[in-house]
Design a protein around this motif. Structure first.
Motif, PDB file in Angstrom:
ATOM      1  N   ALA A  47       0.852  -1.185  -0.004  1.00 52.60           N
ATOM      2  CA  ALA A  47       0.034   0.130   0.090  1.00 52.60           C
ATOM      3  C   ALA A  47       0.694   1.389  -0.258  1.00 52.60           C
ATOM      4  O   ALA A  47       0.452   2.217  -0.712  1.00 52.60           O
ATOM      5  CB  ALA A  47      -0.736   0.082   1.258  1.00 52.60           C
ATOM      6  N   THR A  48       1.993   1.127   0.866  1.00 47.36           N
ATOM      7  CA  THR A  48       2.733   2.328   0.637  1.00 47.36           C
ATOM      8  C   THR A  48       3.380   2.614  -0.476  1.00 47.36           C
ATOM      9  O   THR A  48       3.563   3.719  -1.005  1.00 47.36           O
ATOM     10  CB  THR A  48       3.923   2.269   1.903  1.00 47.36           C
ATOM     11  N   ALA A  49       4.101   1.620  -1.097  1.00 48.64           N
ATOM     12  CA  ALA A  49       4.448   1.903  -2.648  1.00 48.64           C
ATOM     13  C   ALA A  49       3.502   2.423  -3.537  1.00 48.64           C
ATOM     14  O   ALA A  49       3.954   3.409  -4.306  1.00 48.64           O
ATOM     15  CB  ALA A  49       5.167   0.574  -3.082  1.00 48.64           C
ATOM     16  N   HIS A  53       4.057   5.809  -5.531  1.00 49.02           N
ATOM     17  CA  HIS A  53       3.625   5.997  -6.828  1.00 49.02           C
ATOM     18  C   HIS A  53       2.650   6.755  -7.342  1.00 49.02           C
ATOM     19  O   HIS A  53       2.859   7.572  -8.306  1.00 49.02           O
ATOM     20  CB  HIS A  53       3.493   4.593  -7.264  1.00 49.02           C
ATOM     21  N   ASP A  54       1.320   6.988  -6.667  1.00 50.24           N
ATOM     22  CA  ASP A  54       0.449   7.897  -6.886  1.00 50.24           C
ATOM     23  C   ASP A  54       1.094   9.482  -6.819  1.00 50.24           C
ATOM     24  O   ASP A  54       0.657  10.081  -7.830  1.00 50.24           O
ATOM     25  CB  ASP A  54      -0.815   7.793  -5.947  1.00 50.24           C
ATOM     26  N   PRO A 134      -5.534  15.839  -2.817  1.00 52.44           N
ATOM     27  CA  PRO A 134      -5.056  15.116  -3.925  1.00 52.44           C
ATOM     28  C   PRO A 134      -4.204  15.727  -5.035  1.00 52.44           C
ATOM     29  O   PRO A 134      -3.320  15.106  -5.571  1.00 52.44           O
ATOM     30  CB  PRO A 134      -6.438  14.776  -4.538  1.00 52.44           C
ATOM     31  N   GLY A 135      -4.100  17.020  -5.050  1.00 54.79           N
ATOM     32  CA  GLY A 135      -3.157  17.742  -5.921  1.00 54.79           C
ATOM     33  C   GLY A 135      -2.014  18.021  -5.182  1.00 54.79           C
ATOM     34  O   GLY A 135      -0.978  18.604  -5.843  1.00 54.79           O
ATOM     35  N   ALA A 136      -1.661  17.542  -3.966  1.00 58.80           N
ATOM     36  CA  ALA A 136      -0.438  17.991  -3.403  1.00 58.80           C
ATOM     37  C   ALA A 136       0.723  17.698  -3.826  1.00 58.80           C
ATOM     38  O   ALA A 136       1.747  18.227  -3.398  1.00 58.80           O
ATOM     39  CB  ALA A 136      -0.853  17.786  -1.736  1.00 58.80           C
ATOM     40  N   ALA A 137       0.906  16.732  -4.495  1.00 65.92           N
ATOM     41  CA  ALA A 137       2.192  16.238  -4.746  1.00 65.92           C
ATOM     42  C   ALA A 137       2.100  15.799  -6.445  1.00 65.92           C
ATOM     43  O   ALA A 137       1.164  15.239  -6.951  1.00 65.92           O
ATOM     44  CB  ALA A 137       2.828  15.136  -3.998  1.00 65.92           C
ATOM     45  N   ARG A 138       3.448  15.708  -6.999  1.00 65.39           N
ATOM     46  CA  ARG A 138       3.382  15.328  -8.448  1.00 65.39           C
ATOM     47  C   ARG A 138       4.433  16.137  -9.191  1.00 65.39           C
ATOM     48  O   ARG A 138       4.469  17.433  -8.954  1.00 65.39           O
ATOM     49  CB  ARG A 138       2.185  15.370  -9.299  1.00 65.39           C
TER      50      ARG A 138
END
Length: 138
Positions: A47-49, A53-54, A134-138
């Motif tokens: 779940a962490t990976a 990845h998300d 939800p838009g916090a990282a990427r």
């Protein structure tokens, strides 16, 4: 740094959010009996990976884990982030003598995970709530 969705959390902030979100309910069913608050990373690797990845993309890494006598203990998941840096937030979960073998890259299939989908969804919700959505990282 900020994006249209707001500030981008650092890997350190995301790691803290992930670690503070683990409990028995986010643990893989196969490891639930051995989970304890003293070793909260036990059974959390899949779940962490996926959550990392998300948020950051990169590669999912999968490796066999062996008992000291050479029997298969199970499988371990972690991440290789864009740029080649490997991050394994659950690498401390193994008992003495359990050995993680060299990994292979696994392409993530579309849709929700077939195994531990509820655990992944719960962990993802908790982490996103802690880092600001939800838009916090990427």
């Amino acid at each position: 740094m900020t994006t249209a969705a707001g500030p981008v959390p650092t890997l350190t902030e995301v790691a803290a959010a992930v670690r503070s979100s683990w409990d028995r309910d986010t643990c893989d069913d196969a490891d639930r009996a051995g989970w304890s608050p003293r070793l909260p990373s036990r059974g959390q690797c899949g779940a962490t990976a996926l959550v990392l990845h998300d948020l950051f993309g990169g590669d999912l890494l999968l490796a066999e884990v062996w008992h000291p006598d050479g029997r298969l203990q199970g499988y371990h998941w972690w991440n290789r982030l864009p740029g080649g840096v490997e991050i394994d937030l659950t690498g401390d979960q193994f008992a003495p003598g359990e050995t993680v073998q060299p990994p292979r890259v696994v392409v993530r299939p579309p849709g929700p995970p077939r195994r531990c989908g509820a655990q992944y969804a719960l962990l993802r919700r908790r982490v996103l709530a802690r880092i600001g959505g939800p838009g916090a990282a990427r």
